[in-house]
Design a protein around this motif. Structure first.
Motif, PDB file in Angstrom:
ATOM      1  N   LEU A 225       0.854  -1.183   0.000  1.00 29.61           N
ATOM      2  CA  LEU A 225       0.000   0.000   0.000  1.00 29.61           C
ATOM      3  C   LEU A 225       0.887   1.229   0.000  1.00 29.61           C
ATOM      4  CD1 LEU A 225      -2.860  -0.521   2.567  1.00 29.61           C
ATOM      5  CD2 LEU A 225      -3.079   0.433   0.292  1.00 29.61           C
ATOM      6  N   THR A 227       0.515   3.987   1.367  1.00 29.73           N
ATOM      7  CA  THR A 227       0.622   4.678   2.652  1.00 29.73           C
ATOM      8  C   THR A 227       1.608   3.984   3.597  1.00 29.73           C
ATOM      9  OG1 THR A 227      -1.477   3.599   3.055  1.00 29.73           O
ATOM     10  CG2 THR A 227      -1.509   5.979   2.919  1.00 29.73           C
ATOM     11  N   VAL A 239      -2.901  -5.996   5.617  1.00 29.76           N
ATOM     12  CA  VAL A 239      -3.802  -4.982   6.196  1.00 29.76           C
ATOM     13  C   VAL A 239      -5.143  -4.848   5.479  1.00 29.76           C
ATOM     14  CG1 VAL A 239      -2.068  -3.505   7.252  1.00 29.76           C
ATOM     15  CG2 VAL A 239      -2.660  -3.188   4.861  1.00 29.76           C
ATOM     16  N   THR A 241      -8.696  -4.818   4.482  1.00 26.14           N
ATOM     17  CA  THR A 241      -9.921  -5.094   5.228  1.00 26.14           C
ATOM     18  C   THR A 241     -11.083  -4.780   4.297  1.00 26.14           C
ATOM     19  OG1 THR A 241      -8.768  -4.301   7.181  1.00 26.14           O
ATOM     20  CG2 THR A 241     -11.160  -4.478   7.345  1.00 26.14           C
ATOM     21  N   ALA A 285     -13.321  10.959  -0.306  1.00 32.32           N
ATOM     22  CA  ALA A 285     -11.862  10.866  -0.242  1.00 32.32           C
ATOM     23  C   ALA A 285     -11.467  10.000   0.946  1.00 32.32           C
ATOM     24  CB  ALA A 285     -11.269  12.258  -0.081  1.00 32.32           C
ATOM     25  N   GLY A 286     -10.620   9.039   0.689  1.00 34.56           N
ATOM     26  CA  GLY A 286     -10.127   8.201   1.783  1.00 34.56           C
ATOM     27  C   GLY A 286     -11.024   7.025   2.106  1.00 34.56           C
ATOM     28  N   SER A 287     -12.095   6.851   1.320  1.00 39.34           N
ATOM     29  CA  SER A 287     -13.007   5.741   1.623  1.00 39.34           C
ATOM     30  C   SER A 287     -12.441   4.403   1.145  1.00 39.34           C
ATOM     31  CB  SER A 287     -14.384   5.991   1.016  1.00 39.34           C
ATOM     32  OG  SER A 287     -14.265   6.132  -0.374  1.00 39.34           O
ATOM     33  N   LYS A 289     -11.098   3.777  -2.265  1.00 40.73           N
ATOM     34  CA  LYS A 289     -11.335   3.437  -3.674  1.00 40.73           C
ATOM     35  C   LYS A 289     -10.069   2.890  -4.334  1.00 40.73           C
ATOM     36  CE  LYS A 289     -12.663   7.645  -4.442  1.00 40.73           C
ATOM     37  NZ  LYS A 289     -12.561   8.202  -3.092  1.00 40.73           N
ATOM     38  N   SER A 290      -8.961   3.600  -4.142  1.00 36.90           N
ATOM     39  CA  SER A 290      -7.724   3.140  -4.787  1.00 36.90           C
ATOM     40  C   SER A 290      -7.294   1.799  -4.203  1.00 36.90           C
ATOM     41  CB  SER A 290      -6.589   4.141  -4.557  1.00 36.90           C
ATOM     42  OG  SER A 290      -6.998   5.399  -4.961  1.00 36.90           O
ATOM     43  N   THR A 291      -7.479   1.669  -2.901  1.00 34.48           N
ATOM     44  CA  THR A 291      -7.063   0.420  -2.258  1.00 34.48           C
ATOM     45  C   THR A 291      -7.937  -0.736  -2.739  1.00 34.48           C
ATOM     46  OG1 THR A 291      -6.519   1.793  -0.374  1.00 34.48           O
ATOM     47  CG2 THR A 291      -6.503  -0.565  -0.015  1.00 34.48           C
ATOM     48  N   PHE A 431     -15.410   1.495   6.173  1.00 32.01           N
ATOM     49  CA  PHE A 431     -15.444   0.321   7.049  1.00 32.01           C
ATOM     50  C   PHE A 431     -16.740   0.248   7.847  1.00 32.01           C
ATOM     51  CE2 PHE A 431     -10.532   0.604   7.498  1.00 32.01           C
ATOM     52  CZ  PHE A 431     -10.377  -0.136   6.342  1.00 32.01           C
ATOM     53  N   PRO A 470     -11.609   4.758   5.973  1.00 28.89           N
ATOM     54  CA  PRO A 470     -10.335   4.049   6.177  1.00 28.89           C
ATOM     55  C   PRO A 470      -9.112   4.933   6.350  1.00 28.89           C
ATOM     56  CG  PRO A 470     -11.624   2.940   4.510  1.00 28.89           C
ATOM     57  CD  PRO A 470     -12.378   4.184   4.869  1.00 28.89           C
ATOM     58  N   TRP A 474      -6.632   4.570   9.387  1.00 23.41           N
ATOM     59  CA  TRP A 474      -5.200   4.310   9.229  1.00 23.41           C
ATOM     60  C   TRP A 474      -4.384   5.288  10.081  1.00 23.41           C
ATOM     61  CZ3 TRP A 474      -2.129   7.952   6.355  1.00 23.41           C
ATOM     62  CH2 TRP A 474      -0.769   7.611   6.329  1.00 23.41           C
TER      63      TRP A 474
HETATM   64  P1  ADP Z   1      -9.420   6.830  -1.772  1.00 26.67           P
HETATM   65  O1  ADP Z   1      -8.855   6.286  -3.032  1.00 26.67           O
HETATM   66  O2  ADP Z   1     -10.882   6.553  -1.634  1.00 26.67           O
HETATM   67  O3  ADP Z   1      -9.091   8.262  -1.510  1.00 26.67           O
HETATM   68  P2  ADP Z   1      -7.469   5.117  -0.546  1.00 26.67           P
HETATM   69  O4  ADP Z   1      -7.759   3.814  -1.158  1.00 26.67           O
HETATM   70  O5  ADP Z   1      -6.311   5.884  -1.079  1.00 26.67           O
HETATM   71  O6  ADP Z   1      -8.761   6.038  -0.547  1.00 26.67           O
HETATM   72  O7  ADP Z   1      -7.302   4.856   1.014  1.00 26.67           O
HETATM   73  C1  ADP Z   1      -6.576   5.700   1.861  1.00 26.67           C
HETATM   74  C2  ADP Z   1      -5.843   4.885   2.883  1.00 26.67           C
HETATM   75  O8  ADP Z   1      -6.770   4.212   3.729  1.00 26.67           O
HETATM   76  C3  ADP Z   1      -5.014   3.773   2.295  1.00 26.67           C
HETATM   77  O9  ADP Z   1      -3.746   4.235   1.947  1.00 26.67           O
HETATM   78  C4  ADP Z   1      -4.954   2.753   3.401  1.00 26.67           C
HETATM   79  O10 ADP Z   1      -4.002   3.101   4.348  1.00 26.67           O
HETATM   80  C5  ADP Z   1      -6.328   2.890   4.022  1.00 26.67           C
HETATM   81  N1  ADP Z   1      -7.277   1.941   3.418  1.00 26.67           N
HETATM   82  C6  ADP Z   1      -8.220   2.217   2.507  1.00 26.67           C
HETATM   83  N2  ADP Z   1      -8.946   1.123   2.215  1.00 26.67           N
HETATM   84  C7  ADP Z   1      -8.453   0.122   2.942  1.00 26.67           C
HETATM   85  C8  ADP Z   1      -8.766  -1.257   3.082  1.00 26.67           C
HETATM   86  N3  ADP Z   1      -9.773  -1.803   2.404  1.00 26.67           N
HETATM   87  N4  ADP Z   1      -8.043  -2.001   3.943  1.00 26.67           N
HETATM   88  C9  ADP Z   1      -7.039  -1.444   4.643  1.00 26.67           C
HETATM   89  N5  ADP Z   1      -6.696  -0.154   4.544  1.00 26.67           N
HETATM   90  C10 ADP Z   1      -7.373   0.638   3.725  1.00 26.67           C
END
Ligand code: ADP
Length: 979
Positions: A225, A227, A239, A241, A285-287, A289-291, A431, A470, A474
C-alpha cells in the motif's frame, strides 16, 4: 423503382409470403417492427389487427394497402420489415429495394410506454418464456386483473401472441404498468446476462505471454500500500480489510441498498444499463477506492478472481494527467500499462476480437484534469488523439465497445454527463464497525495494543465515527501512541486527527534528542510552509504528481521529503523522480495550513473563493460542478476538504498553537472571514427554502453544500457560531435523504442542529447512519419531533442507546425505522419507550426481522401507551400469535389511528383478534392487512366488527386467501374494504 412501386408490383407475392405458413407470426412480426420504428401509428396497428373474424390474407392485404397509402417512406419500412422477418428461402424471389436502417432513439427521457413500443420486437422474444411471471408481477402490483390474465393466457394464443396481447394491454394501462413491466424485464434480464466464458477460446501465444507479463507487473505494483513504505512490514495482504460496497440508487423508487462483493462490482449484479460497459465505484476521499482497486488487481493477477477477464489494464488518472502526447488506444495500453515483447499486432487484434475478455480500470477520475465530456467522438482504436478524448470515448463505449471499464471517483465529482454511460454505480462506504475492529487488529500485531486502541475508540465516539473512513482509521492506528497518551477527550475533528499525524511524522524523525525550546510547529514551520505551497499550487492546477524541479523550486529539501509526507511515484518515469502526497487529503491539509499560516494578502482573497457555495439549484444526488481544463481552484471536492481543514485550523481550540507562527491580527481576520462565509452560506441555503404549501410544514431539502457547511462549522468547534446560524432557520422539517451521511456527518449534524430554535422533523432516510451514527445524533434528539431513519443499517444496539436518550426528550414523538437490521431484541426497548414516554405518537418498524416474540414484547408497551397513533410493522413475521398480542394490547387504545400488519403471515386467528380492535376503537381510521393468510372466515370477523365501527375509513385486505367470487361478493357488502 420507388418502394411504393415495389409494394404495388409485388403485392401478390408479399401477401403470399405472409400467409403461406398458415400462422400469423410473420405478419405480427412485421407489425411489431413497423410500430417500433414509428412507421405505423397505434391506430394503424389496430386497423390491421382488429376483428378476429378477418382471415390472415385479408389482414395481410390491409397491411399492404395501409403502407401504400402512407407513401414511400412507409413502404420502405414495410419492405425492410419483410426482409428482416422472412426466411432466406422466401427472400430470393422478392425485390426489397434499398432497405431502411433503424436509428437508435434520441437521448433523453423517454416514457416507459414508448420504451415498450420501441423495443417491441425484442420484447416479444425476451418475454416469450416468462409471460406467466410477468403477468403475476403485474397482478401483484395491481395493474392487471385475473380475468385480464386469463384472457391473455388463453391456450389458443401462441407464446408470442400472448406477449403481444400483454404489451397491448399494458400500453392501455399507462405509464405505471409499463414501468412495472420494464422493471420485471430488467430483473429477469440481469439474471440471464450470460457471463463471458473463455471456454473454447484459443489464446495465441503472444497473448498468453503478455498475460503473464501483465500479471507479474500488476502483482508487483499491488503488493504494498502506498501509505506504508515499501520497506515497511505491511503488505496489502496484511492490512486489507473489506469495505462496505453497496449498489447505487436504482431509480424507479427502489430504495433498498444492496451490499455486493468485490466480484459483483465487475459482474452483472445491479446492472441498470445493459448497453453500457462502464462501472463506477464512488465514495468520498479516503473511503478506500484506490485500495479497493489495488486489491482487485492483486487478486486478478493471482488468478483468484475475475478469471473470465484474460487481460486487465490498470490506469491511474493522476498519471494520465501527465501524458501530453497524442496517442492511439493501442499506444495508451502498451505505454501506460505493460509493453508487449511479442507480436503487438496479433495481441491488439485479439483485444479487438474478444473485448469481453478485457478489463480496463481507471483510478481517480475525479483527479483527471478535464471534466468528462461527450462532445468529441473518436471511434478508431488505432488513430491517435489527446488522452482526454481517448479516455472519455472509452468510458462512453464509442471506443473498444464491449471491454469492461471500471472507474473510481469521489461521488461529488461525477458529472451528469457521465451518468448515462454507466452500467451501474457501486458506492464504497468505508469500514463497518466490524471492519474498524478488524483493521486495527491487523495493524497491531500485539493484541494488547490493538485492544487498547479499540477501547480508546469506544470511549471517543466522535473519533470512532471518523474511523469508518479508512484513511482516518489508518492515521488513528498509526498514531496510536499519541492517541493512547491523551488523558481525556482526545481528537474530535478531522483537523485534530491530521494535526496528530503531522506531529507523529515530525516526532518520529527527531532522533537526535536535541530540543531547541521551540514547539513542533515553530521547529518545522519552514517545511510545513514549503509543503503547503506545493500542495496548494497543485490543487489549483489539478496537479497531484510533482517533478523533482517542482519540489526543489519551492526549497523542499531531501530532509523535508524524508519526513514522509511526500512519497515517490515510480510509475511516471525511470529517469527523474516524481512525488505525490501520501494521500490527497494530506495535500488538502497542507494547502489549508498554508492558507491559514501565510500572512500575505493573497490568502485573504482565497478564503471567500474557497467557501463559495455551489448553485443552490443543484440536487443532493449526482452533484456536479463542471470542471474546466486548467481552471484554477475550480474543483469542489478538493475545495470542500481544504475549506474544512481551514475551518478546523482556525478553530479557537487551535489558536494558541497557530499563534506561535502567525500574527494574531492575521489569525483573527481569517477567522472572522471564515465565520462570515459559513454564516452567509447557511443563510443563503435557508433563504432558498420555498414557502410551504398551505396546510403543509415548511420543509428544507438539503442542497449539496449543506452537509459540507455543517461539517465546516463542526470543525471550527464554535458553538456560538452554530447557535447564531441555526437561529435563522425557519423550517419545521429537514430532509437529508440520500446525502451520504455516515457517523462522521452525524457528529457534525448533532453539533449544529442541537441549537435549533424549536423541534423539527429530521429525515435521514437512505444514508449510512448505523449504530455509531445513531449515538452521534443523540445530542440533537431533543430537537427532533420526528426522526426518520429508514434504510440505515441500524441494529438493536443503536436502538437501545436511542431509546435511553429518547425517553428524556419531551419533543421526540415519532420514529420511522423501515428496513434496518432490527430483531426481536429491539422490542423491549420500544416497549420501555412507550411505557415511559406518555406522548409518543408514531412507531414504524416495517421491513425488519420482528417475529411473534418481538411483537409480544412490544405489546407490553403498547398496552401502557396513552398516546400512540401510528404503528407500522409491515414486512415482519409476527404471525397470528404476534397479531393477537398486538391486538389485545391495543383493544382499549383511545388514540390509535393507523395500524399496518401488511405481509406478516397473519391468519384468521390474528384477524379475529384485530376485529376486536376495530369493534372497540373509536379512533382507528385505517387498518392495513394486505398480503397475509386471512381466509373468508377471518374476513367475516373483520366485516362484522366494521358494522359496529364508524371511524374506520379504510380496511385493506388485498393479497389474502380469497377466491374471485368471494372477493366480488364481499366487496358488495362493505365499501370501506379493499380486497
Ligand atoms: P481513496 O482512493 O478513496 O481516496 P485510498 O484507497 O487511497 O482512498 O485509502 C486511503 C488509505 O486508507 C489507504 O492508503 C490505506 O491506508 C487505508 N485503506 C483504505 N482502504 C483500505 C482497506 N480496504 N483495507 C485497509 N486499509 C485501507
Amino acid at each position: 423503382m420507388s418502394a411504393q412501386q415495389l409494394v404495388l408490383r409485388q403485392r401478390a407475392e408479399l401477401v403470399q409470403a405472409l400467409c403461406c405458413g398458415g400462422t400469423a407470426e410473420p405478419l405480427d412480426s412485421v407489425l411489431d417492427l413497423l410500430l417500433s420504428w414509428s412507421a405505423f401509428e397505434w391506430e394503424d396497428y389496430l386497423n390491421v389487427c382488429c376483428g378476429t373474424a378477418k382471415t390472415l390474407c385479408s389482414r395481410s392485404r390491409e397491411l399492404l394497402d395501409l403502407a401504400y397509402s402512407k407513401g414511400d417512406d412507409a413502404c420502405c419500412h414495410l419492405l425492410t420489415a419483410f426482409h428482416q422477418v422472412l426466411p432466406d428461402a422466401q427472400k430470393d424471389t422478392l425485390n426489397f429495394g434499398s432497405t431502411y436502417t433503424a436509428q437508435k432513439s434520441q437521448e433523453g427521457e423517454i416514457s416507459a410506454t414508448l420504451t415498450l413500443l420501441g423495443d417491441r420486437p425484442g420484447l416479444v422474444t425476451k418475454l416469450r418464456n416468462s409471460v406467466d411471471e410477468a403477468l403475476d408481477e403485474l397482478v401483484q402490483k395491481g395493474f392487471l386483473t385475473s380475468s385480464e390474465c386469463e384472457d391473455i393466457q388463453l391456450p389458443v394464443h401462441t407464446a408470442s401472441q400472448q406477449v403481444r396481447r400483454l404489451l397491448d394491454i399494458v400500453k392501455f394501462k399507462g405509464e405505471g404498468a409499463a414501468k412495472v413491466l420494464l422493471q420485471f424485464l430488467q430483473k429477469s434480464q440481469i439474471e440471464a446476462v450470460p457471463q463471458p466464458t473463455n471456454e473454447k477460446l484459443i489464446i495465441p501465444t503472444s497473448v498468453a505471454e503478455y498475460q503473464k507479463k501483465l500479471c507479474s507487473s500488476i502483482s508487483a505494483q499491488s503488493h504494498f500500500l502506498s501509505t506504508y513504505s515499501p520497506t515497511g512490514r505491511f503488505s496489502l495482504d496484511d492490512v486489507y480489510t473489506e469495505g462496505l460496497l453497496e449498489l447505487g440508487q436504482q431509480g424507479c423508487g427502489n430504495t433498498t441498498l444492496v451490499s455486493v462483493t468485490l466480484e459483483d462490482v465487475v459482474g452483472a449484479t445491479g446492472t441498470v444499463n445493459v448497453e453500457a460497459d462502464t462501472v463506477l465505484v464512488s465514495g468520498e476521499a479516503g473511503s478506500g477506492k484506490s485500495t479497493f482497486l489495488q486489491r482487485l488487481h492483486q487478486l486478478w493477477a493471482r488468478k483468484t478472481v475475475l478469471q473470465n477477464y484474460l487481460l486487465l489494464f490498470p490506469f491511474s488518472c493522476r498519471k494520465l494527467n501527465t501524458e501530453h502526447r497524442e496517442l492511439s488506444v493501442k499506444d495508451l495500453l502498451f505505454l501506460h500499462c505493460c509493453w508487449p515483447d511479442g507480436d503487438q499486432e496479433e495481441l491488439f487484434q485479439f483485444l479487438l476480437d474478444h473485448p469481453h475478455t478485457v478489463l480496463f480500470t481507471f483510478d481517480g477520475l475525479d483527479e483527471f484534469k478535464q471534466a468528462f465530456a461527450d462532445d468529441q467522438r473518436h471511434c478508431s482504436p488505432t488513430q491517435s488523439a489527446k488522452v482526454p478524448v481517448l479516455l472519455f470515448n472509452l468510458l462512453q463505449g464509442s471506443l473498444m465497445k464491449g471491454v469492461r471499464k471500471l472507474v473510481t471517483s469521489r461521488t461529488e465529482a461525477v458529472s451528469f454527463t457521465l451518468r448515462p454511460y454507466l452500467c451501474k454505480e457501486v458506492l464504497l462506504k468505508g469500514f463497518s464497525p466490524d471492519g474498524i475492529d478488524c483493521f486495527v487488529k491487523k495493524h497491531h500485531s500485539d493484541p494488547g495494543v490493538a485492544s487498547r486502541v479499540l477501547q480508546s475508540l469506544q470511549s471517543n465516539t466522535a473519533l470512532l465515527g471518523l474511523c469508518h473512513i479508512p484513511v482516518f482509521c489508518w492515521i488513528v492506528s498509526k498514531c496510536y501512541k499519541e492517541l493512547l497518551g491523551f488523558s481525556s477527550t482526545g481528537p474530535q475533528t478531522i483537523t485534530d486527527v491530521y494535526l496528530m499525524v503531522l506531529q507523529h511524522f515530525f516526532h518520529r524523525r527527531i532522533s537526535s534528542g536535541k530540543t531547541s525550546g521551540k514547539s513542533w510547529l515553530q521547529e518545522h514551520f519552514r517545511t510545513i510552509m514549503a509543503l503547503g505551497k506545493l500542495a496548494l499550487q497543485g490543487l489549483e492546477h489539478s496537479h497531484y504528481i510533482f517533478s523533482e524541479s517542482d519540489v526543489q523550486n519551492l526549497g523542499i529539501t531531501e530532509e523535508d521529503i524524508g519526513k514522509g509526507f511526500l512519497i515517490q511515484n515510480k510509475n511516471i518515469s525511470l529517469d527523474t523522480k516524481h512525488y505525490e502526497f501520501l494521500h490527497l487529503t494530506l495535500q488538502c491539509f497542507f494547502s489549508a495550513l498554508f492558507i491559514t499560516l501565510d500572512p500575505s494578502n493573497n490568502m485573504h482573497s482565497i478564503i471567500p473563493r474557497l467557501f463559495q457555495t455551489p448553485s443552490s439549484s443543484m440536487g443532493c444526488l449526482g452533484i456536479c460542478h463542471p470542471r474546466k481544463c486548467d481552471q484554477p481552484g475550480n474543483e469542489p471536492p478538493n475545495h470542500e476538504i481544504t475549506s474544512m481543514f481551514v475551518s478546523g485550523l482556525l478553530s479557537p481550540c487551535h489558536h494558541s498553537l497557530l499563534l506561535q507562527c502567525c500574527p494574531i491580527q492575521t489569525l483573527q481576520r481569517k477567522c472572522k472571514q471564515v465565520m462570515k462565509c459559513l454564516s452567509k452560506g447557511m443563510h443563503n441555503h435557508f433563504k432558498s427554502i420555498p414557502q410551504p404549501i398551505k396546510g403543509e410544514k415548511k420543509s428544507m431539502h438539503a442542497m449539496p453544500a449543506f452537509i459540507w457547511l455543517i461539517k465546516c462549522i463542526y470543525e471550527m468547534q464554535d458553538s456560538e457560531l452554530a447557535k447564531s446560524v441555526m437561529a435563522k432557520l425557519e423550517a419545521e422539517h429537514l430532509k437529508l435523504t440520500y446525502c451520504n451521511i455516515g457517523p462522521l456527518e452525524c457528529t457534525a449534524l448533532a453539533f449544529v442542529l442541537q441549537h435549533l430554535k424549536g423541534p423539527v422533523g429530521l429525515q435521514l432516510d437512505s444514508n449510512s447512519v448505523g449504530d455509531v451514527g445513531v449515538e452521534q445524533l443523540l445530542p440533537c434528539l431533543h430537537v427532533c419531533r420526528s426522526l426518520y431513519l429508514r434504510h440505515n443499517n441500524i441494529t438493536d444496539e443503536g436502538i437501545s442507546k436511542l431509546v435511553e436518550k429518547g425517553v428524556e426528550c419531551e419533543a421526540f414523538q415519532k420514529i420511522a425505522l423501515f428496513n434496518n437490521k432490527l430483531t426481536d431484541a429491539c422490542a423491549q426497548h420500544f416497549a420501555y419507550l412507550l411505557k415511559t414516554k406518555q406522548n409518543f405518537a408514531s412507531l414504524r418498524l416495517g421491513n425488519n426481522n420482528i417475529t411473534a416474540a418481538g411483537a409480544e414484547q412490544l405489546a407490553e408497551g403498547l398496552r401502557c401507551s396513552p398516546s400512540l397513533r401510528f404503528l407500522g410493522l409491515w414486512g415482519n413475521t409476527v404471525g397470528d400469535a404476534g397479531a393477537e398480542a398486538i391486538a389485545h394490547a391495543l383493544e382499549d387504545s383511545q388514540t390509535l389511528e393507523w395500524l399496518s400488519l401488511v405481509d406478516n403471515r397473519v391468519g384468521d386467528a390474528g384477524a379475529q383478534a384485530l376485529a376486536r380492535v376495530v369493534e372497540k376503537s373509536s379512533t382507528l381510521k385505517e387498518l392495513w392487512l394486505n398480503n397475509n393468510s386471512i381466509t373468508r372466515c377471518g374476513v367475516e370477523y373483520l366485516l362484522q366488527a366494521l358494522e359496529r365501527n364508524s371511524t374506520v375509513t379504510a380496511l385493506w385486505l388485498t393479497g389474502n386467501i380469497l377466491s374471485q367470487e368471494e372477493v366480488e361478493e364481499l366487496s358488495i357488502r362493505e365499501s370501506r374494504v379493499t380486497f
